[in-house]
Design a protein around this motif. Structure first.
Motif, PDB file in Angstrom:
ATOM      1  N   GLU A  48     -30.173 -19.288  34.693  1.00 12.13           N
ATOM      2  CA  GLU A  48     -30.109 -17.873  35.076  1.00 12.13           C
ATOM      3  C   GLU A  48     -31.283 -17.084  34.477  1.00 12.13           C
ATOM      4  OE1 GLU A  48     -26.268 -16.558  33.845  1.00 12.13           O
ATOM      5  OE2 GLU A  48     -25.203 -17.772  35.345  1.00 12.13           O
ATOM      6  N   LYS A  49     -32.483 -17.657  34.662  1.00 10.45           N
ATOM      7  CA  LYS A  49     -33.735 -17.031  34.236  1.00 10.45           C
ATOM      8  C   LYS A  49     -33.851 -16.894  32.714  1.00 10.45           C
ATOM      9  CE  LYS A  49     -34.382 -14.525  38.560  1.00 10.45           C
ATOM     10  NZ  LYS A  49     -34.645 -13.215  39.204  1.00 10.45           N
ATOM     11  N   LYS A  50     -33.044 -17.668  31.997  1.00 11.50           N
ATOM     12  CA  LYS A  50     -33.127 -17.723  30.544  1.00 11.50           C
ATOM     13  C   LYS A  50     -33.478 -19.147  30.130  1.00 11.50           C
ATOM     14  CE  LYS A  50     -31.590 -13.688  28.711  1.00 11.50           C
ATOM     15  NZ  LYS A  50     -32.227 -12.956  27.597  1.00 11.50           N
ATOM     16  N   ILE A  51     -34.259 -19.282  29.062  1.00 14.29           N
ATOM     17  CA  ILE A  51     -34.555 -20.610  28.533  1.00 14.29           C
ATOM     18  C   ILE A  51     -33.517 -20.953  27.464  1.00 14.29           C
ATOM     19  CG2 ILE A  51     -36.193 -22.008  27.223  1.00 14.29           C
ATOM     20  CD1 ILE A  51     -38.445 -20.490  28.544  1.00 14.29           C
ATOM     21  N   ILE A  52     -32.892 -22.113  27.624  1.00 13.33           N
ATOM     22  CA  ILE A  52     -31.889 -22.587  26.677  1.00 13.33           C
ATOM     23  C   ILE A  52     -32.393 -23.883  26.043  1.00 13.33           C
ATOM     24  CG2 ILE A  52     -29.483 -23.278  26.330  1.00 13.33           C
ATOM     25  CD1 ILE A  52     -29.793 -20.394  27.283  1.00 13.33           C
ATOM     26  N   LEU A  53     -32.350 -23.929  24.732  1.00 16.35           N
ATOM     27  CA  LEU A  53     -32.754 -25.107  23.979  1.00 16.35           C
ATOM     28  C   LEU A  53     -31.503 -25.765  23.403  1.00 16.35           C
ATOM     29  CD1 LEU A  53     -35.660 -23.431  21.946  1.00 16.35           C
ATOM     30  CD2 LEU A  53     -35.772 -24.479  24.225  1.00 16.35           C
ATOM     31  N   THR A  54     -31.334 -27.049  23.638  1.00 19.30           N
ATOM     32  CA  THR A  54     -30.145 -27.760  23.194  1.00 19.30           C
ATOM     33  C   THR A  54     -30.540 -28.950  22.341  1.00 19.30           C
ATOM     34  OG1 THR A  54     -29.046 -27.156  25.272  1.00 19.30           O
ATOM     35  CG2 THR A  54     -28.009 -28.869  23.936  1.00 19.30           C
ATOM     36  N   SER A  55     -29.835 -29.138  21.228  1.00 23.14           N
ATOM     37  CA  SER A  55     -30.135 -30.281  20.367  1.00 23.14           C
ATOM     38  C   SER A  55     -28.984 -30.495  19.383  1.00 23.14           C
ATOM     39  CB  SER A  55     -31.452 -30.069  19.621  1.00 23.14           C
ATOM     40  OG  SER A  55     -31.878 -31.269  19.001  1.00 23.14           O
ATOM     41  N   ALA A 105     -40.855 -19.930  20.224  1.00 23.48           N
ATOM     42  CA  ALA A 105     -39.657 -19.400  20.876  1.00 23.48           C
ATOM     43  C   ALA A 105     -38.729 -18.838  19.804  1.00 23.48           C
ATOM     44  CB  ALA A 105     -38.948 -20.497  21.660  1.00 23.48           C
ATOM     45  N   TYR A 106     -38.203 -17.641  20.056  1.00 25.83           N
ATOM     46  CA  TYR A 106     -37.330 -16.971  19.086  1.00 25.83           C
ATOM     47  C   TYR A 106     -35.959 -16.738  19.708  1.00 25.83           C
ATOM     48  CZ  TYR A 106     -41.893 -15.845  17.036  1.00 25.83           C
ATOM     49  OH  TYR A 106     -43.170 -15.919  16.513  1.00 25.83           O
ATOM     50  N   GLY A 107     -34.932 -16.907  18.918  1.00 27.51           N
ATOM     51  CA  GLY A 107     -33.589 -16.660  19.419  1.00 27.51           C
ATOM     52  C   GLY A 107     -32.548 -16.900  18.335  1.00 27.51           C
ATOM     53  N   LYS A 108     -31.290 -16.886  18.741  1.00 28.58           N
ATOM     54  CA  LYS A 108     -30.183 -17.125  17.820  1.00 28.58           C
ATOM     55  C   LYS A 108     -29.413 -18.359  18.266  1.00 28.58           C
ATOM     56  CE  LYS A 108     -29.794 -12.254  16.568  1.00 28.58           C
ATOM     57  NZ  LYS A 108     -28.943 -11.047  16.556  1.00 28.58           N
ATOM     58  N   VAL A 109     -28.798 -19.006  17.296  1.00 30.04           N
ATOM     59  CA  VAL A 109     -28.115 -20.271  17.533  1.00 30.04           C
ATOM     60  C   VAL A 109     -26.645 -20.053  17.860  1.00 30.04           C
ATOM     61  CG1 VAL A 109     -27.383 -22.431  16.452  1.00 30.04           C
ATOM     62  CG2 VAL A 109     -29.690 -21.570  16.079  1.00 30.04           C
ATOM     63  N   VAL A 159     -33.255 -18.419  24.160  1.00 27.44           N
ATOM     64  CA  VAL A 159     -34.541 -17.841  23.788  1.00 27.44           C
ATOM     65  C   VAL A 159     -34.599 -16.370  24.192  1.00 27.44           C
ATOM     66  CG1 VAL A 159     -37.042 -17.961  24.124  1.00 27.44           C
ATOM     67  CG2 VAL A 159     -35.693 -20.073  23.945  1.00 27.44           C
ATOM     68  N   GLU A 160     -34.864 -15.528  23.229  1.00 26.74           N
ATOM     69  CA  GLU A 160     -34.946 -14.091  23.467  1.00 26.74           C
ATOM     70  C   GLU A 160     -36.384 -13.584  23.535  1.00 26.74           C
ATOM     71  OE1 GLU A 160     -32.676 -12.649  20.177  1.00 26.74           O
ATOM     72  OE2 GLU A 160     -30.750 -13.212  21.056  1.00 26.74           O
ATOM     73  N   LYS A 161     -37.324 -14.356  22.969  1.00 24.35           N
ATOM     74  CA  LYS A 161     -38.733 -13.961  22.991  1.00 24.35           C
ATOM     75  C   LYS A 161     -39.601 -15.207  22.979  1.00 24.35           C
ATOM     76  CE  LYS A 161     -40.764 -12.306  19.267  1.00 24.35           C
ATOM     77  NZ  LYS A 161     -41.197 -11.432  18.141  1.00 24.35           N
ATOM     78  N   LEU A 162     -40.683 -15.172  23.772  1.00 32.00           N
ATOM     79  CA  LEU A 162     -41.618 -16.286  23.839  1.00 32.00           C
ATOM     80  C   LEU A 162     -43.028 -15.803  23.521  1.00 32.00           C
ATOM     81  CD1 LEU A 162     -40.880 -18.414  27.047  1.00 32.00           C
ATOM     82  CD2 LEU A 162     -40.794 -19.205  24.681  1.00 32.00           C
TER      83      LEU A 162
END
Length: 202
Positions: A48-55, A105-109, A159-162
């Motif tokens: 949905e136009k957001k980047i999600i990082l999974t690990s 990439a900046y964001g919260k977990v 990701v909230e900021k790139l």
């Protein structure tokens, strides 16, 4: 990240593609234990136009406890890089530098502590990096998989900021860029040759 305007890359698709092609990243956080960093492979996807990082990381690793506090974290993706000799420039009044590509990439977990969530993360990771392993994965004993799941902590980062920095000699003269590309291509160094390829795309 300090980014002069001529090195700045803001194209969402280009940044997403870079992250997907260089998924082994450094996760940086700060908390009561000070600064911490963990190197991990990440599944990078767009939802949905957001980047999600999974690990996932080892459960004994104390960093995940700092990350679940909700503080912002930074994930550093780095690509090819190479030393640039001043011998490539037309004027002697120059100094060496380094060409490279990096994305922050900046964001919260969001932690995924449940067994079912951890299994989904593991299977998504397999599907991303080695789909052929899935058949062997399904043959592993439940006891082995349970022990593995208990030993990890899975998570997602929205990701909230790139920030993208493609430092590829954009501020140099055309002849100097040609010299740099030629020197990279004849260097015999894989990373330098990859940077030469990126410079040719500009």
């Amino acid at each position: 990240m300090y980014i002069p305007s001529y090195y700045q890359e803001t194209d969402f698709s280009k940044l997403l593609s870079f992250m997907q092609h260089h998924p082994f990243a450094l996760i940086c956080s700060a908390g009561s234990g000070g600064l911490m960093g963990t190197h991990l492979p990440l599944v990078v996807e767009e939802r949905e136009k957001k980047i999600i990082l999974t690990s996932h990381m080892a459960r004994p690793n104390p960093q995940w406890k700092e990350m679940e506090s909700g503080a912002e974290i930074m994930v550093v993706f780095q690509g090819p890089h190479a030393y640039v000799s001043p011998s490539n420039y037309e004027m002697k009044q120059n100094v060496p530098t380094w060409n490279y590509i990096a994305v922050h990439a900046y964001g919260k977990v969001r932690m995924l502590p449940e067994k079912e969530e951890a299994l989904r993360v593991l299977e998504k990771t397999i599907g991303t990096f080695e789909p052929a392993f899935y058949a062997q994965w399904k043959e592993l004993t439940p006891e082995y998989i349970d022990a593995m799941v208990k030993g990890i902590m899975s998570f997602e980062i929205e990701v909230e900021k790139l920030e993208g920095k493609f430092k590829l000699s954009q501020n140099k003269r055309a002849k100097e860029k040609e010299n740099i590309i030629r020197s990279f291509e004849h260097s015999g160094d894989d990373l330098a040759m990859k940077i030469a390829g990126e410079m040719k795309k500009l």
